[in-house]
Motif scaffolding. Structure first.
Motif, PDB file in Angstrom:
ATOM      1  N   ALA A 114       0.834  -1.204   0.000  1.00 43.83           N
ATOM      2  CA  ALA A 114       0.000   0.000   0.000  1.00 43.83           C
ATOM      3  C   ALA A 114       0.870   1.257   0.000  1.00 43.83           C
ATOM      4  O   ALA A 114       0.588   2.225  -0.721  1.00 43.83           O
ATOM      5  CB  ALA A 114      -0.929  -0.008   1.210  1.00 43.83           C
ATOM      6  N   VAL A 115       1.929   1.252   0.792  1.00 39.59           N
ATOM      7  CA  VAL A 115       2.867   2.382   0.805  1.00 39.59           C
ATOM      8  C   VAL A 115       3.532   2.522  -0.567  1.00 39.59           C
ATOM      9  O   VAL A 115       3.707   3.643  -1.079  1.00 39.59           O
ATOM     10  CB  VAL A 115       3.932   2.192   1.906  1.00 39.59           C
ATOM     11  CG1 VAL A 115       5.014   3.268   1.800  1.00 39.59           C
ATOM     12  CG2 VAL A 115       3.282   2.235   3.281  1.00 39.59           C
ATOM     13  N   LEU A 116       3.898   1.396  -1.167  1.00 40.46           N
ATOM     14  CA  LEU A 116       4.508   1.407  -2.499  1.00 40.46           C
ATOM     15  C   LEU A 116       3.596   2.064  -3.516  1.00 40.46           C
ATOM     16  O   LEU A 116       4.015   2.977  -4.252  1.00 40.46           O
ATOM     17  CB  LEU A 116       4.824  -0.026  -2.910  1.00 40.46           C
ATOM     18  CG  LEU A 116       5.205  -0.292  -4.368  1.00 40.46           C
ATOM     19  CD1 LEU A 116       6.462   0.473  -4.739  1.00 40.46           C
ATOM     20  CD2 LEU A 116       5.395  -1.777  -4.601  1.00 40.46           C
ATOM     21  N   ASP A 117       2.340   1.635  -3.582  1.00 43.26           N
ATOM     22  CA  ASP A 117       1.408   2.192  -4.559  1.00 43.26           C
ATOM     23  C   ASP A 117       1.161   3.675  -4.321  1.00 43.26           C
ATOM     24  O   ASP A 117       1.094   4.475  -5.262  1.00 43.26           O
ATOM     25  CB  ASP A 117       0.079   1.434  -4.513  1.00 43.26           C
ATOM     26  CG  ASP A 117       0.174   0.050  -5.122  1.00 43.26           C
ATOM     27  OD1 ASP A 117       1.118  -0.208  -5.879  1.00 43.26           O
ATOM     28  OD2 ASP A 117      -0.714  -0.783  -4.840  1.00 43.26           O
ATOM     29  N   THR A 118       1.015   4.047  -3.060  1.00 46.42           N
ATOM     30  CA  THR A 118       0.767   5.453  -2.739  1.00 46.42           C
ATOM     31  C   THR A 118       1.961   6.314  -3.133  1.00 46.42           C
ATOM     32  O   THR A 118       1.798   7.420  -3.673  1.00 46.42           O
ATOM     33  CB  THR A 118       0.471   5.604  -1.236  1.00 46.42           C
ATOM     34  OG1 THR A 118      -0.615   4.753  -0.874  1.00 46.42           O
ATOM     35  CG2 THR A 118       0.112   7.040  -0.906  1.00 46.42           C
ATOM     36  N   PRO A 126      -7.652   6.383  -7.962  1.00 48.10           N
ATOM     37  CA  PRO A 126      -7.289   6.344  -6.541  1.00 48.10           C
ATOM     38  C   PRO A 126      -6.620   5.021  -6.167  1.00 48.10           C
ATOM     39  O   PRO A 126      -6.874   3.977  -6.770  1.00 48.10           O
ATOM     40  CB  PRO A 126      -8.641   6.505  -5.835  1.00 48.10           C
ATOM     41  CG  PRO A 126      -9.528   7.164  -6.845  1.00 48.10           C
ATOM     42  CD  PRO A 126      -9.093   6.621  -8.168  1.00 48.10           C
ATOM     43  N   VAL A 127      -5.788   5.071  -5.133  1.00 46.56           N
ATOM     44  CA  VAL A 127      -5.005   3.903  -4.733  1.00 46.56           C
ATOM     45  C   VAL A 127      -5.904   2.762  -4.266  1.00 46.56           C
ATOM     46  O   VAL A 127      -5.688   1.601  -4.618  1.00 46.56           O
ATOM     47  CB  VAL A 127      -4.003   4.279  -3.617  1.00 46.56           C
ATOM     48  CG1 VAL A 127      -3.186   3.058  -3.193  1.00 46.56           C
ATOM     49  CG2 VAL A 127      -3.080   5.398  -4.075  1.00 46.56           C
ATOM     50  N   GLY A 128      -6.912   3.073  -3.463  1.00 40.92           N
ATOM     51  CA  GLY A 128      -7.780   2.028  -2.940  1.00 40.92           C
ATOM     52  C   GLY A 128      -8.539   1.298  -4.018  1.00 40.92           C
ATOM     53  O   GLY A 128      -8.608   0.058  -4.034  1.00 40.92           O
ATOM     54  N   GLU A 129      -9.131   2.045  -4.954  1.00 40.67           N
ATOM     55  CA  GLU A 129      -9.888   1.433  -6.039  1.00 40.67           C
ATOM     56  C   GLU A 129      -8.972   0.622  -6.959  1.00 40.67           C
ATOM     57  O   GLU A 129      -9.338  -0.464  -7.420  1.00 40.67           O
ATOM     58  CB  GLU A 129     -10.624   2.510  -6.841  1.00 40.67           C
ATOM     59  CG  GLU A 129     -11.851   3.076  -6.148  1.00 40.67           C
ATOM     60  CD  GLU A 129     -11.517   4.229  -5.202  1.00 40.67           C
ATOM     61  OE1 GLU A 129     -10.401   4.245  -4.627  1.00 40.67           O
ATOM     62  OE2 GLU A 129     -12.375   5.131  -5.048  1.00 40.67           O
ATOM     63  N   PHE A 173      -6.672   3.715   3.282  1.00 36.70           N
ATOM     64  CA  PHE A 173      -6.191   4.616   4.337  1.00 36.70           C
ATOM     65  C   PHE A 173      -5.086   5.534   3.802  1.00 36.70           C
ATOM     66  O   PHE A 173      -5.103   6.750   4.051  1.00 36.70           O
ATOM     67  CB  PHE A 173      -5.672   3.803   5.525  1.00 36.70           C
ATOM     68  CG  PHE A 173      -5.016   4.645   6.577  1.00 36.70           C
ATOM     69  CD1 PHE A 173      -5.783   5.421   7.442  1.00 36.70           C
ATOM     70  CD2 PHE A 173      -3.633   4.678   6.706  1.00 36.70           C
ATOM     71  CE1 PHE A 173      -5.177   6.210   8.422  1.00 36.70           C
ATOM     72  CE2 PHE A 173      -3.027   5.460   7.670  1.00 36.70           C
ATOM     73  CZ  PHE A 173      -3.801   6.233   8.534  1.00 36.70           C
ATOM     74  N   CYS A 174      -4.126   4.957   3.067  1.00 38.51           N
ATOM     75  CA  CYS A 174      -3.034   5.767   2.510  1.00 38.51           C
ATOM     76  C   CYS A 174      -3.572   6.787   1.504  1.00 38.51           C
ATOM     77  O   CYS A 174      -3.104   7.930   1.455  1.00 38.51           O
ATOM     78  CB  CYS A 174      -1.995   4.863   1.841  1.00 38.51           C
ATOM     79  SG  CYS A 174      -1.014   3.875   2.997  1.00 38.51           S
ATOM     80  N   GLY A 175      -4.559   6.369   0.702  1.00 37.80           N
ATOM     81  CA  GLY A 175      -5.160   7.292  -0.261  1.00 37.80           C
ATOM     82  C   GLY A 175      -5.846   8.456   0.426  1.00 37.80           C
ATOM     83  O   GLY A 175      -5.780   9.604  -0.045  1.00 37.80           O
ATOM     84  N   TRP A 176      -6.504   8.178   1.542  1.00 39.68           N
ATOM     85  CA  TRP A 176      -7.146   9.257   2.302  1.00 39.68           C
ATOM     86  C   TRP A 176      -6.100  10.143   2.971  1.00 39.68           C
ATOM     87  O   TRP A 176      -6.203  11.371   2.958  1.00 39.68           O
ATOM     88  CB  TRP A 176      -8.072   8.658   3.358  1.00 39.68           C
ATOM     89  CG  TRP A 176      -8.535   9.671   4.362  1.00 39.68           C
ATOM     90  CD1 TRP A 176      -9.510  10.614   4.200  1.00 39.68           C
ATOM     91  CD2 TRP A 176      -8.001   9.856   5.678  1.00 39.68           C
ATOM     92  NE1 TRP A 176      -9.630  11.378   5.332  1.00 39.68           N
ATOM     93  CE2 TRP A 176      -8.717  10.941   6.265  1.00 39.68           C
ATOM     94  CE3 TRP A 176      -7.006   9.222   6.421  1.00 39.68           C
ATOM     95  CZ2 TRP A 176      -8.450  11.386   7.557  1.00 39.68           C
ATOM     96  CZ3 TRP A 176      -6.736   9.665   7.710  1.00 39.68           C
ATOM     97  CH2 TRP A 176      -7.458  10.738   8.272  1.00 39.68           C
TER      98      TRP A 176
END
Length: 313
Positions: free
Chosen positions: A38-42, A111-114, A268-271
């Protein structure tokens, strides 16, 4: 991928060697790995605003190649290079590089989450491709899960949403490419060492991306940008090793539900970084993907059919 996704390793603990006491440790490693992804994608999405995507891809693979070589070559020696299928190693590395490039570009448009939720339909695509090209028998329940997962993806990438035009096809093309990567990995895992595969994945990605690097290279803006590019490489490499540790200690059927925790970390990271909150239809689509994908992955792990990897970047 994490795709940025980084791939779920081919090595998995056998039921005979499974020790319940190690389950919590394996789950812990897996949760940490999904957080890394998740950190990587963000970070990829953030860095893409001021650094060419191909430069980020090159940093991701060069970091992995150098780090894995520096750590494992003194331990394994020439054995690290030993492979029975060098052509398949090249193909596998090229497929994963393609997946990473597609995912890095797609993250600039959604967005990262989607994006992470769509990546999670990969196990369903593996089921589809295995039925169509490998003649694997697929039950009615599996077909229903495939349809449900794709329906969820359509709710996430909906007309009038954040992703428009050709960009909406990128994550879907990436998922199909990654599914072929997974199928090839499952075949190679019968004769290849997972650390050796990880070694070749890094160097194939680094060397192939280096061919196009002069076309896009530009000066890195500042020390912060350089640190973020290194963070991309670090999160991908560390995440992959954490997955190896997790699947070497705990059965896949136990770990599968926790793979989808990456969606929560990504949202969470996207927000936190971009202030984005998914809409109602996106949330319904994400829930449908999680339900169908987790169920299909659990059935696959239970039946010990095609090993299914979870995404890499």
């Amino acid at each position: 991928m994490g795709t940025a996704a980084i791939a779920r390793p081919a090595v998995m603990v056998s039921p005979a060697s499974y020790k319940p006491a190690q389950a919590a440790l394996g789950i812990g490693f897996l949760v940490l790995a999904t957080a890394c992804f998740a950190v990587l994608d963000t970070t990829v999405k953030y860095v893409g605003a001021f650094v060419p995507v191909l430069m980020a891809v090159w940093f991701r693979y060069m970091f992995q190649a150098v780090l894995v070589t520096a750590v494992m070559l003194p331990v394994r020696g020439r054995g690290l290079l030993r492979t029975e299928h060098p052509r398949f190693q090249l193909l596998r590395g090229t497929l994963l590089l393609t997946v990473s490039a597609l995912s890095f570009v797609a993250l600039q448009y959604m967005p990262v989450g989607e994006f992470t939720a769509i990546v999670m339909i990969t196990p369903l695509v593996v089921t589809l491709l295995a039925a169509l090209f490998l003649r694997e028998r697929v039950t009615a329940l599996r077909w229903a899960l495939v349809v449900g997962g794709f329906s969820g993806a359509l709710l996430v990438v909906q007309p009038g949403g954040d992703v428009i035009g050709w960009a909406s096809l990128l994550p879907l093309v990436m998922v199909f490419t990654y599914a072929w990567f997974q199928i090839l990995t499952s075949k190679m895992a019968r004769t290849e060492d997972p650390i050796t595969m990880h070694f070749y994945t890094g160097w194939v990605g680094a060397l192939v991306s280096s061919l196009a690097l002069p076309l896009v290279w530009q000066a890195i803006p500042d020390a912060t940008a350089f640190a973020l590019l290194c963070l991309i490489g670090l999160m991908g490499t560390v995440g992959h090793f954490l997955l190896i540790l997790a699947f070497a200690r705990t059965q896949a059927s136990t770990l599968t539900p926790y793979l989808y925790g990456q969606i929560g970390f990504a949202m969470f990271c996207g927000w936190l970084v971009f202030g984005h909150v998914p809409g109602r239809f996106e949330l319904i689509g994400i829930a449908l993907i999680v339900l169908c994908g987790a169920t299909a992955s659990w059935i696959t792990a239970r039946d010990r059919r095609l090993p299914v990897e979870q995404p890499e970047a």
